[in-house]
Design a protein around this motif. Structure first.
Motif, PDB file in Angstrom:
ATOM      1  N   SER A  35       0.827  -1.198   0.037  1.00  0.00           N
ATOM      2  CA  SER A  35      -0.009  -0.097  -0.109  1.00  0.00           C
ATOM      3  C   SER A  35       0.861   1.189  -0.055  1.00  0.00           C
ATOM      4  CB  SER A  35      -0.874   0.028   1.185  1.00  0.00           C
ATOM      5  OG  SER A  35      -1.821   0.818   1.151  1.00  0.00           O
ATOM      6  N   VAL A  36       1.823   1.335   0.774  1.00  0.00           N
ATOM      7  CA  VAL A  36       2.791   2.470   1.001  1.00  0.00           C
ATOM      8  C   VAL A  36       3.498   2.623  -0.461  1.00  0.00           C
ATOM      9  CG1 VAL A  36       4.727   3.463   2.006  1.00  0.00           C
ATOM     10  CG2 VAL A  36       2.951   2.293   3.439  1.00  0.00           C
ATOM     11  N   ALA A  37       3.865   1.414  -1.130  1.00  0.00           N
ATOM     12  CA  ALA A  37       4.758   1.349  -2.286  1.00  0.00           C
ATOM     13  C   ALA A  37       3.975   2.051  -3.711  1.00  0.00           C
ATOM     14  CB  ALA A  37       5.410  -0.234  -2.652  1.00  0.00           C
ATOM     15  N   MET A  38       2.701   2.077  -3.266  1.00  0.00           N
ATOM     16  CA  MET A  38       1.868   2.507  -4.352  1.00  0.00           C
ATOM     17  C   MET A  38       2.053   4.093  -4.384  1.00  0.00           C
ATOM     18  SD  MET A  38      -1.771   0.523  -3.870  1.00  0.00           S
ATOM     19  CE  MET A  38      -2.641   1.337  -5.207  1.00  0.00           C
ATOM     20  N   ALA A  39       2.774   4.803  -3.448  1.00  0.00           N
ATOM     21  CA  ALA A  39       2.957   6.282  -3.482  1.00  0.00           C
ATOM     22  C   ALA A  39       4.394   6.580  -3.448  1.00  0.00           C
ATOM     23  CB  ALA A  39       2.312   6.847  -2.160  1.00  0.00           C
ATOM     24  N   PHE A  40       5.053   5.870  -2.560  1.00  0.00           N
ATOM     25  CA  PHE A  40       6.505   5.897  -2.452  1.00  0.00           C
ATOM     26  C   PHE A  40       7.402   4.860  -2.914  1.00  0.00           C
ATOM     27  CE2 PHE A  40       4.556   8.822   0.586  1.00  0.00           C
ATOM     28  CZ  PHE A  40       4.953   9.799   0.619  1.00  0.00           C
ATOM     29  N   ASP A  41       8.507   5.094  -3.892  1.00  0.00           N
ATOM     30  CA  ASP A  41       9.548   4.032  -4.148  1.00  0.00           C
ATOM     31  C   ASP A  41       9.936   3.510  -2.780  1.00  0.00           C
ATOM     32  OD1 ASP A  41       8.909   4.750  -6.564  1.00  0.00           O
ATOM     33  OD2 ASP A  41      10.333   6.359  -6.798  1.00  0.00           O
ATOM     34  N   GLU A  42      10.566   2.536  -2.875  1.00  0.00           N
ATOM     35  CA  GLU A  42      11.462   1.728  -1.681  1.00  0.00           C
ATOM     36  C   GLU A  42      12.546   2.573  -1.131  1.00  0.00           C
ATOM     37  OE1 GLU A  42      12.333  -0.491   1.276  1.00  0.00           O
ATOM     38  OE2 GLU A  42      10.604  -0.761   0.063  1.00  0.00           O
ATOM     39  N   GLU A  43      13.253   3.269  -1.944  1.00  0.00           N
ATOM     40  CA  GLU A  43      14.417   3.988  -1.748  1.00  0.00           C
ATOM     41  C   GLU A  43      14.011   5.415  -1.117  1.00  0.00           C
ATOM     42  OE1 GLU A  43      15.166   6.849  -5.678  1.00  0.00           O
ATOM     43  OE2 GLU A  43      16.404   4.928  -5.551  1.00  0.00           O
ATOM     44  N   ARG A  44      12.647   5.827  -1.020  1.00  0.00           N
ATOM     45  CA  ARG A  44      12.030   6.803  -0.190  1.00  0.00           C
ATOM     46  C   ARG A  44      11.376   6.434   0.975  1.00  0.00           C
ATOM     47  NH1 ARG A  44       8.576   9.945  -3.239  1.00  0.00           N
ATOM     48  NH2 ARG A  44       8.203   8.529  -4.817  1.00  0.00           N
ATOM     49  N   ILE A  45      11.430   5.029   1.183  1.00  0.00           N
ATOM     50  CA  ILE A  45      10.601   4.631   2.418  1.00  0.00           C
ATOM     51  C   ILE A  45      11.737   4.326   3.612  1.00  0.00           C
ATOM     52  CG2 ILE A  45       9.066   3.032   3.556  1.00  0.00           C
ATOM     53  CD1 ILE A  45       8.173   2.519   0.676  1.00  0.00           C
ATOM     54  N   PHE A  46      11.554   4.827   4.808  1.00  0.00           N
ATOM     55  CA  PHE A  46      12.385   4.939   5.999  1.00  0.00           C
ATOM     56  C   PHE A  46      11.796   4.109   7.137  1.00  0.00           C
ATOM     57  CE2 PHE A  46      14.245   7.762   3.277  1.00  0.00           C
ATOM     58  CZ  PHE A  46      15.593   7.960   3.423  1.00  0.00           C
ATOM     59  N   ARG A  47      11.728   2.953   7.346  1.00  0.00           N
ATOM     60  CA  ARG A  47      11.283   2.121   8.322  1.00  0.00           C
ATOM     61  C   ARG A  47      12.025   2.292   9.576  1.00  0.00           C
ATOM     62  NH1 ARG A  47      11.009  -0.320   3.752  1.00  0.00           N
ATOM     63  NH2 ARG A  47       9.039  -0.831   2.650  1.00  0.00           N
ATOM     64  N   LEU A  83      17.706  13.090  11.957  1.00  0.00           N
ATOM     65  CA  LEU A  83      18.723  13.645  11.117  1.00  0.00           C
ATOM     66  C   LEU A  83      19.095  12.935   9.871  1.00  0.00           C
ATOM     67  CD1 LEU A  83      21.667  15.440  13.567  1.00  0.00           C
ATOM     68  CD2 LEU A  83      20.225  16.519  12.094  1.00  0.00           C
ATOM     69  N   ASP A  84      19.071  11.721  10.099  1.00  0.00           N
ATOM     70  CA  ASP A  84      19.500  10.738   9.136  1.00  0.00           C
ATOM     71  C   ASP A  84      18.591  10.749   8.096  1.00  0.00           C
ATOM     72  OD1 ASP A  84      21.968  10.174  10.061  1.00  0.00           O
ATOM     73  OD2 ASP A  84      21.312   8.206  10.397  1.00  0.00           O
ATOM     74  N   ALA A  85      17.199  10.771   8.518  1.00  0.00           N
ATOM     75  CA  ALA A  85      15.912  10.916   7.545  1.00  0.00           C
ATOM     76  C   ALA A  85      15.713  12.323   6.883  1.00  0.00           C
ATOM     77  CB  ALA A  85      14.881  10.381   8.379  1.00  0.00           C
ATOM     78  N   ILE A  86      15.893  13.260   7.762  1.00  0.00           N
ATOM     79  CA  ILE A  86      15.850  14.587   6.947  1.00  0.00           C
ATOM     80  C   ILE A  86      16.990  14.683   5.919  1.00  0.00           C
ATOM     81  CG2 ILE A  86      16.705  16.925   7.512  1.00  0.00           C
ATOM     82  CD1 ILE A  86      15.205  16.658  10.283  1.00  0.00           C
ATOM     83  N   GLU A  87      18.014  14.199   6.126  1.00  0.00           N
ATOM     84  CA  GLU A  87      19.403  14.302   5.280  1.00  0.00           C
ATOM     85  C   GLU A  87      19.031  13.029   4.037  1.00  0.00           C
ATOM     86  OE1 GLU A  87      22.637  14.201   7.653  1.00  0.00           O
ATOM     87  OE2 GLU A  87      22.325  16.272   8.598  1.00  0.00           O
ATOM     88  N   GLY A  88      18.140  12.215   4.413  1.00  0.00           N
ATOM     89  CA  GLY A  88      18.194  10.933   3.364  1.00  0.00           C
ATOM     90  C   GLY A  88      19.016  10.052   3.533  1.00  0.00           C
ATOM     91  N   ASN A  89      19.587   9.713   4.429  1.00  0.00           N
ATOM     92  CA  ASN A  89      20.504   8.566   4.725  1.00  0.00           C
ATOM     93  C   ASN A  89      19.653   7.473   5.247  1.00  0.00           C
ATOM     94  OD1 ASN A  89      22.459   6.811   5.629  1.00  0.00           O
ATOM     95  ND2 ASN A  89      23.601   8.365   6.612  1.00  0.00           N
ATOM     96  N   GLY A  90      19.633   6.147   4.734  1.00  0.00           N
ATOM     97  CA  GLY A  90      18.746   5.202   5.482  1.00  0.00           C
ATOM     98  C   GLY A  90      19.677   3.982   6.008  1.00  0.00           C
ATOM     99  N   THR A  91      20.849   4.316   6.244  1.00  0.00           N
ATOM    100  CA  THR A  91      21.533   3.212   6.766  1.00  0.00           C
ATOM    101  C   THR A  91      21.160   2.670   8.301  1.00  0.00           C
ATOM    102  OG1 THR A  91      23.642   4.577   5.923  1.00  0.00           O
ATOM    103  CG2 THR A  91      24.099   2.406   7.645  1.00  0.00           C
TER     104      THR A  91
END
Length: 489
Positions: A162-174, A426-434
């Protein structure tokens, strides 16, 4: 993957909820106080509560006053945070309110947007799809999802789809907030930043691994949620398995999202199944009864819940990672409520010396070396070594176990203890998914855990009672004793 830029807008769904008041808002305050938030970044709160900007600001200020120690509060930092705030009431199932929210997002953004879903998981998909339908979920946006992602594999897949219908995997931070803890990150530094440990980090030198997450609290008003979840789903499926992955994974090529996540998924896929065939010998479940906890008499789980229940408040497992590095090494996992102490720790016991040269009393004194990594309530590392006991040894040489102790409170006395969400934000704001969890990790963990739950149902296993304030049912002692081991307590 396109290079993310720091978010210009953070939109928090569930901004008036318990997690926001306890963790999220205080974390943002601390980042503001240290000038770590991007210049000009706005914070948009949203929830069903009909508040205006002033009402939300008052809620934020009250949360800071309650959660931040007086010595760390600053009028300037609070003003700076409040100036970033806006609020828009919305419900994921209310099209008109979501359209209004999207309009506010468009008005406030000046670049990338980070959405944080601090709501019940059933709203993740509808909220994300509503954002997409209103044109504010495209490139330059990303979303944080709180655990749990579902309650089993099927529901996790449904939420992820359901989430993937709106956001690509690289833009999902679980999010698993344990990965934001300083001690958990230090485990990575300990393993891969020191030449001392990595050559010993295998079945050749390690006898057993224990991972314990103990809580002294009961269900604390979360009875209905917890009774639908239990210790297996609430704690083991995410926190303990993430710690196991960090202990057991191979060295990643780099400390970056894809490399770290690739190594963690290999561990999850190497876990030997615990299912109908062996669940009775490889797992123990319990439920606390009335007892004494932290110096006071407390009721049992059923009394707190107000009804009889088959839900486990304690689970212990003997897991195996079937690969070259770990073949034959048991990983004992244990978590529960109303245990004697609040603690999260990893204990690695090394193999005994192959032969004792001492003889006499020293042979009786001999203990295997151990490495203890404590993550909470305090962060510390202890290395247990054998040393000669002082004395003239007229009756024979004696040995004693001593600990080389690194206490982070002493070593980093001037460093403030951070809330896990400070790092994660901080990581999510900067886009770092490590330090976030990828979809395949989540689903692999659920697949392993579902087989355990299915095995319990098939065998008709009921939780064994244990008094509050003890380390779980006696059967958990037998679980480790069968291989000649004992829990570290």
């Amino acid at each position: 993957m396109s290079q993310a830029t720091p978010a210009s807008l953070l939109t928090i769904f569930g901004a008036t909820g318990d997690l926001a008041r306890r963790m999220l808002l205080p974390s943002l305050y601390s980042l503001q106080a240290e000038h770590l938030l991007p210049d000009g970044m706005r914070i948009l709160g949203t929830a069903r509560s009909e508040l205006d900007r002033e009402g939300f600001s008052n809620l934020v200020a009250a949360s800071i006053a309650e959660r931040i120690p007086a010595a760390e509060r600053s009028d300037e930092a609070l003003r700076g945070l409040l100036e970033r705030l806006d609020y828009c009431a919305a419900g994921a199932d209310d099209d008109a309110s979501m359209q209004a929210l999207a309009g506010r997002v468009d008005a406030l953004r000046n670049g990338d947007v980070l959405y944080h879903m601090s709501t019940a998981p059933r709203f993740y998909g509808p909220a994300c799809q509503a954002l997409a339908a209103n044109g504010v979920a495209g490139p330059g946006t990303r979303v944080m999802l709180e655990k749990p992602i579902g309650k089993d594999l099927a529901s996790a897949i449904a939420i992820n789809d359901s989430v993937a219908m709106a956001f690509d995997e690289e833009r999902i931070f679980r999010t698993d907030h344990y990965l934001g803890k300083e001690g958990v990150q230090n485990l990575i530094a300990l393993r891969f930043g020191n030449s001392l440990f990595e050559p010993l980090w295998s079945a050749r030198h390690i006898e057993q691994v224990q991972i314990t997450v103990g809580e002294t609290v009961g269900v604390e008003g979360r009875g209905d949620y917890y009774d639908d979840s239990g210790a297996l789903r609430d704690m083991l499926q995410n926190h303990l398995l993430q710690l196991l992955c960090l202990v057991a994974m191979e060295p990643p090529a780099r400390f970056e999202p894809t490399a770290v996540r690739n190594e963690k998924i290999k561990v999850l896929r190497s876990l030997r199944p615990i299912d109908r065939g062996n669940v009775g010998t490889e797992s123990v479940i319990g439920q606390y009864t009335a007892g004494a906890s932290e110096g006071r008499v407390v009721p049992g789980y059923a009394e707190e819940l107000g009804r009889a229940s088959r839900t486990e408040t304690f689970v212990a497992l003997r897991a195996h990672v079937d690969n070259w590095r770990w073949s034959g090494v048991p990983f004992y996992l244990r978590t529960g409520k109303r245990l004697p102490s609040r603690s999260t720790e990893i204990y690695i016991q090394f193999r005994k010396v192959p032969y004792s040269i001492f003889g006499g009393p020293a042979d009786t004194d001999m203990r295997p070396n151990g490495l203890l990594i404590k993550l909470q309530p305090e962060e510390r590392i202890e290395l247990d070594l054998m040393s000669k006991t002082p004395g003239l040894d007229r009756a024979g040489l004696r040995l004693s176990q001593v600990a080389l102790d690194l206490d982070f409170h002493e070593e980093f006395l001037n460093s403030r203890k951070r809330i896990a969400y400070e790092r994660l934000y901080l990581d999510a704001i900067e886009g770092n998914g490590t330090l976030f969890v990828r979809r395949d990790e989540t689903e692999a963990a659920w697949q392993w855990v579902d087989a355990i739950a299915d095995g319990w149902r098939d065998a008709g296993m009921l939780p064994k009672p244990y008094p509050a304030g003890t380390w779980g049912p006696g059967a958990s002692v037998s679980l480790v004793d069968r291989l000649g081991h004992g829990w570290r307590e």
